[in-house]
Design a protein around this motif. Structure first.
Motif, PDB file in Angstrom:
ATOM      1  N   LYS A   1       9.557 -14.502   5.993  1.00 19.12           N
ATOM      2  CA  LYS A   1      10.782 -15.265   5.786  1.00 19.12           C
ATOM      3  C   LYS A   1      11.897 -14.440   5.149  1.00 19.12           C
ATOM      4  N   ASP A   2      11.585 -13.240   4.688  1.00 27.92           N
ATOM      5  CA  ASP A   2      12.578 -12.395   4.032  1.00 27.92           C
ATOM      6  C   ASP A   2      12.272 -10.947   4.383  1.00 27.92           C
ATOM      7  N   ASP A   3      13.310 -10.143   4.538  1.00 26.25           N
ATOM      8  CA  ASP A   3      13.128  -8.744   4.929  1.00 26.25           C
ATOM      9  C   ASP A   3      12.723  -7.844   3.771  1.00 26.25           C
ATOM     10  N   HIS A   4      12.729  -8.375   2.564  1.00 28.78           N
ATOM     11  CA  HIS A   4      12.444  -7.562   1.380  1.00 28.78           C
ATOM     12  C   HIS A   4      11.292  -8.184   0.600  1.00 28.78           C
ATOM     13  N   VAL A   5      10.107  -8.139   1.188  1.00 30.43           N
ATOM     14  CA  VAL A   5       8.927  -8.751   0.573  1.00 30.43           C
ATOM     15  C   VAL A   5       7.784  -7.744   0.545  1.00 30.43           C
ATOM     16  N   LEU A   6       7.095  -7.672  -0.575  1.00 30.37           N
ATOM     17  CA  LEU A   6       5.924  -6.814  -0.732  1.00 30.37           C
ATOM     18  C   LEU A   6       4.710  -7.688  -1.026  1.00 30.37           C
ATOM     19  N   VAL A   7       3.568  -7.328  -0.420  1.00 31.54           N
ATOM     20  CA  VAL A   7       2.343  -8.119  -0.602  1.00 31.54           C
ATOM     21  C   VAL A   7       1.219  -7.177  -1.020  1.00 31.54           C
ATOM     22  N   PRO A   8       1.072  -6.903  -2.312  1.00 30.19           N
ATOM     23  CA  PRO A   8       0.052  -5.958  -2.782  1.00 30.19           C
ATOM     24  C   PRO A   8      -1.363  -6.492  -2.617  1.00 30.19           C
ATOM     25  N   ASP A   9      -2.293  -5.572  -2.437  1.00 31.29           N
ATOM     26  CA  ASP A   9      -3.715  -5.911  -2.387  1.00 31.29           C
ATOM     27  C   ASP A   9      -4.338  -5.497  -3.713  1.00 31.29           C
ATOM     28  N   LEU A  10      -4.710  -6.479  -4.523  1.00 35.42           N
ATOM     29  CA  LEU A  10      -5.293  -6.235  -5.841  1.00 35.42           C
ATOM     30  C   LEU A  10      -6.752  -6.651  -5.845  1.00 35.42           C
ATOM     31  N   GLY A  11      -7.471  -6.280  -6.882  1.00 31.77           N
ATOM     32  CA  GLY A  11      -8.858  -6.702  -6.992  1.00 31.77           C
ATOM     33  C   GLY A  11      -8.964  -8.216  -6.948  1.00 31.77           C
ATOM     34  N   SER A  12      -9.799  -8.740  -6.063  1.00 29.73           N
ATOM     35  CA  SER A  12      -9.867 -10.194  -5.911  1.00 29.73           C
ATOM     36  C   SER A  12     -10.684 -10.871  -7.003  1.00 29.73           C
ATOM     37  N   LEU A  13     -11.575 -10.107  -7.656  1.00 32.86           N
ATOM     38  CA  LEU A  13     -12.384 -10.680  -8.734  1.00 32.86           C
ATOM     39  C   LEU A  13     -12.270  -9.899 -10.040  1.00 32.86           C
ATOM     40  N   THR A  14     -11.435  -8.870 -10.065  1.00 30.21           N
ATOM     41  CA  THR A  14     -11.276  -8.105 -11.295  1.00 30.21           C
ATOM     42  C   THR A  14     -10.483  -8.905 -12.321  1.00 30.21           C
ATOM     43  N   SER A  15     -10.527  -8.480 -13.556  1.00 34.15           N
ATOM     44  CA  SER A  15      -9.896  -9.217 -14.652  1.00 34.15           C
ATOM     45  C   SER A  15      -8.378  -9.230 -14.503  1.00 34.15           C
ATOM     46  N   ILE A  16      -7.747 -10.160 -15.200  1.00 35.44           N
ATOM     47  CA  ILE A  16      -6.284 -10.255 -15.196  1.00 35.44           C
ATOM     48  C   ILE A  16      -5.679  -8.936 -15.676  1.00 35.44           C
ATOM     49  N   HIS A  17      -6.254  -8.362 -16.711  1.00 35.86           N
ATOM     50  CA  HIS A  17      -5.770  -7.085 -17.245  1.00 35.86           C
ATOM     51  C   HIS A  17      -5.796  -6.001 -16.180  1.00 35.86           C
ATOM     52  N   ASP A  18      -6.940  -5.840 -15.516  1.00 36.70           N
ATOM     53  CA  ASP A  18      -7.083  -4.771 -14.532  1.00 36.70           C
ATOM     54  C   ASP A  18      -6.148  -4.979 -13.344  1.00 36.70           C
ATOM     55  N   ARG A  19      -5.965  -6.219 -12.934  1.00 36.22           N
ATOM     56  CA  ARG A  19      -5.084  -6.497 -11.802  1.00 36.22           C
ATOM     57  C   ARG A  19      -3.616  -6.218 -12.165  1.00 36.22           C
ATOM     58  N   ALA A  20      -3.235  -6.510 -13.403  1.00 38.30           N
ATOM     59  CA  ALA A  20      -1.865  -6.219 -13.837  1.00 38.30           C
ATOM     60  C   ALA A  20      -1.603  -4.716 -13.820  1.00 38.30           C
ATOM     61  N   ARG A  21      -2.592  -3.937 -14.240  1.00 39.58           N
ATOM     62  CA  ARG A  21      -2.444  -2.483 -14.209  1.00 39.58           C
ATOM     63  C   ARG A  21      -2.325  -1.984 -12.766  1.00 39.58           C
ATOM     64  N   GLU A  22      -3.138  -2.540 -11.876  1.00 36.99           N
ATOM     65  CA  GLU A  22      -3.090  -2.141 -10.472  1.00 36.99           C
ATOM     66  C   GLU A  22      -1.731  -2.471  -9.854  1.00 36.99           C
ATOM     67  N   LEU A  23      -1.179  -3.622 -10.219  1.00 33.04           N
ATOM     68  CA  LEU A  23       0.097  -4.045  -9.667  1.00 33.04           C
ATOM     69  C   LEU A  23       1.223  -3.090 -10.068  1.00 33.04           C
ATOM     70  N   PHE A  24       1.192  -2.614 -11.299  1.00 32.75           N
ATOM     71  CA  PHE A  24       2.221  -1.684 -11.760  1.00 32.75           C
ATOM     72  C   PHE A  24       2.228  -0.414 -10.913  1.00 32.75           C
ATOM     73  N   TYR A  25       1.051   0.182 -10.718  1.00 31.92           N
ATOM     74  CA  TYR A  25       0.987   1.451  -9.995  1.00 31.92           C
ATOM     75  C   TYR A  25       1.172   1.259  -8.499  1.00 31.92           C
ATOM     76  N   TYR A  26       0.842   0.090  -7.980  1.00 30.58           N
ATOM     77  CA  TYR A  26       1.154  -0.218  -6.584  1.00 30.58           C
ATOM     78  C   TYR A  26       2.664  -0.102  -6.359  1.00 30.58           C
ATOM     79  N   LEU A  27       3.443  -0.561  -7.318  1.00 31.32           N
ATOM     80  CA  LEU A  27       4.896  -0.553  -7.187  1.00 31.32           C
ATOM     81  C   LEU A  27       5.509   0.803  -7.537  1.00 31.32           C
ATOM     82  N   LYS A  28       5.095   1.402  -8.648  1.00 30.12           N
ATOM     83  CA  LYS A  28       5.710   2.651  -9.104  1.00 30.12           C
ATOM     84  C   LYS A  28       5.089   3.894  -8.473  1.00 30.12           C
ATOM     85  N   GLY A  29       3.826   3.793  -8.081  1.00 30.45           N
ATOM     86  CA  GLY A  29       3.143   4.952  -7.536  1.00 30.45           C
ATOM     87  C   GLY A  29       2.314   5.674  -8.591  1.00 30.45           C
ATOM     88  N   GLY A  30       1.435   6.577  -8.139  1.00 30.94           N
ATOM     89  CA  GLY A  30       0.567   7.313  -9.042  1.00 30.94           C
ATOM     90  C   GLY A  30      -0.843   6.743  -9.054  1.00 30.94           C
TER      91      GLY A  30
END
Length: 467
Positions: free
Chosen positions: A103-132
């Protein structure tokens, strides 16, 4: 003898719940495989001239979309999946958000751990966006017994991300809490090598059936009310735990390319643990289920309250929440509002959650807890949990009955709507959502684009607004 009928009923319910969840999971997986096979067969039998005509157009559209999402001119909208969810590129051509990203040309859909903790998923989301390379944090990794580092993103999906190029986030279910933890980490400058992070990196947060305060379903599925990080010996979650351990231990590459629970940083595969490691994992001596570093403890009311103690609602960020509900009152009793409108996987849980009673001999999960407040639900989360952060402390909020009430929106307040839908009505299956699907996502995307924008200084308003 009085316990026997109850035991038989419990085992029967466990068998039915396990069967329904297994069949639904198999349906999703088989649909993904079937889609991939159909695409492969189509490509194989397609005439070469047609290939030459079609492929450049597809590649051009994909490249244009990728460039638009990365040029920094328009803030992308990041869709964050919930428990057992998946991002773009997993499960073949399936979309967790049922194609809403188109529905929008500027959308990102990250793949994060489906059962990992909230903490670990938040860390994964940061590096998905910034890189590294994902850094779970030295102290956290030592406490929970896993590798400090995870997946490497050679190219961040939005490397421009900073205070001057903020993002909109939309989280479904546990994804909403992941976003909140990420924003707090940004405010706390919790990412090594990134000393300039702040809460201003996030422009808006939209919670869709968000797990903001936990759910009583965790107790029905097997988490112990008296020891919220531990599971009951016989439960749906125990069956899930053993299945996940075997899946990760076998480490079949083509299967994990389709779907990954996200526990690679625990290094549970057979090459590293062997048979003895598998036994220790199943017995609960090692691994994420032994240390509690997985998603379910975070989704208990007690676990959510612990998380919420450190999470703020920031004065310059826009917040909106959609709370879903499939219950109603009948002669003073809370019951499912529809039989055919609730997904079969959730129907039993809607009834059970509406009748849930916290054990009398177990301390209350928070001061002021009442069973009746938690009766309304959508089959996975209690409606009271989805409106806005309220456990253990109430955050500024406003119930929206008409959209004019939040025009213009003010930052620092959780605006929320209560809508009739079950927990998976707006994901996976576009046809099931129907017109309501389009109306909801159009509302979300329009709000991000037209009504949530950064202002130079936040307006003055009372520290606490509740209605």
């Amino acid at each position: 003898m009085p316990r026997l009928p109850l035991g038989i009923f419990g085992l029967t319910e466990l068998f039915l719940s396990s069967t329904v969840h297994l069949l639904f999971g198999f349906y999703i997986f088989s649909a993904a495989v079937a889609w991939d096979l159909s695409q492969a067969l189509t490509a194989f039998f397609r005439p070469s001239k047609a290939d030459a005509a079609v492929i450049p157009v597809d590649e051009s559209e994909e490249n244009q979309s990728a460039r638009a999402a990365l040029d920094g001119s328009i803030p992308p909208i990041v869709l964050v999946h919930g428990i057992f969810g998946f991002g773009k590129g997993k499960l073949g051509g399936l979309s967790y958000f049922a194609g809403a990203e188109k529905k929008d040309d500027h959308v990102l859909v990250p793949d994060l751990g489906s059962l990992t903790s909230i903490h670990d998923r938040a860390r994964e989301l940061f590096y998905y966006l910034k890189g590294g390379q994902v850094d779970y944090g030295e102290e956290h990794s030592k406490v929970y017994g896993h590798s400090q580092y995870g997946r490497i993103y050679e190219q961040g999906h939005y490397p421009f991300w900073d205070e001057h190029h903020p993002l909109h986030f939309v989280g479904h279910s546990a994804g909403a809490q992941v976003i909140r933890v990420l924003q707090q980490m940004l405010a706390d400058k919790a990412f090594k090598g990134y000393e300039d992070t702040s809460e201003e990196w996030i422009l808006s947060v939209t919670s869709l059936s968000g797990a903001l305060n936990g759910t009583t379903r965790t107790n029905l599925d097997g988490m112990q009310p008296e020891h919220w990080m531990l599971m009951k010996p016989i439960s749906l979650l125990q069956i899930c735990r053993v299945g996940v351990i075997i899946y990760d231990w076998m480490n079949i590459s083509w299967l994990k390319n389709y779907y990954n629970f996200g526990f690679d940083h625990f290094e549970m595969e057979w090459r590293k643990t062997g048979i003895s490691g598998l036994i220790d994992l199943v017995l609960g001596n090692i691994g994420p289920f032994a240390t509690g570093d997985w998603i379910l403890p975070d989704l208990t009311i007690q676990g959510s309250a612990k998380l919420n103690c450190n999470l703020r609602t920031f004065p310059n960020t826009y917040y909106f929440s959609y709370a879903t509900k499939m219950t109603k009152k009948f002669m003073g009793v809370t019951i499912p509002s529809s039989i055919f409108g609730i997904h079969p996987m959730l129907l039993i849980r809607v009834l059970q959650m509406s009748q849930w009673k916290h054990p009398a001999d177990v301390p209350l999960p928070y001061k002021g807890y009442r069973d009746e407040d938690w009766e309304d639900n959508d089959g996975a989360l209690n409606t009271i949990s989805m409106t806005h952060p309220r456990v253990p402390l109430e955050h500024p909020s406003h119930l929206v009955l008409d959209d004019s009430e939040c025009r213009p929106m003010r930052p620092g307040i959780w605006y929320y709507k209560i809508i009739e839908a079950d927990h998976i009505f707006f994901i996976i299956n576009r046809e099931r959502g129907g017109v309501k699907f389009d109306l909801l996502y159009d509302d979300i995307f329009q709000r991000c684009r037209k009504h949530a924008f950064r202002i130079t200084s936040p307006p003055l308003f009372p520290d606490h607004i509740s209605s």
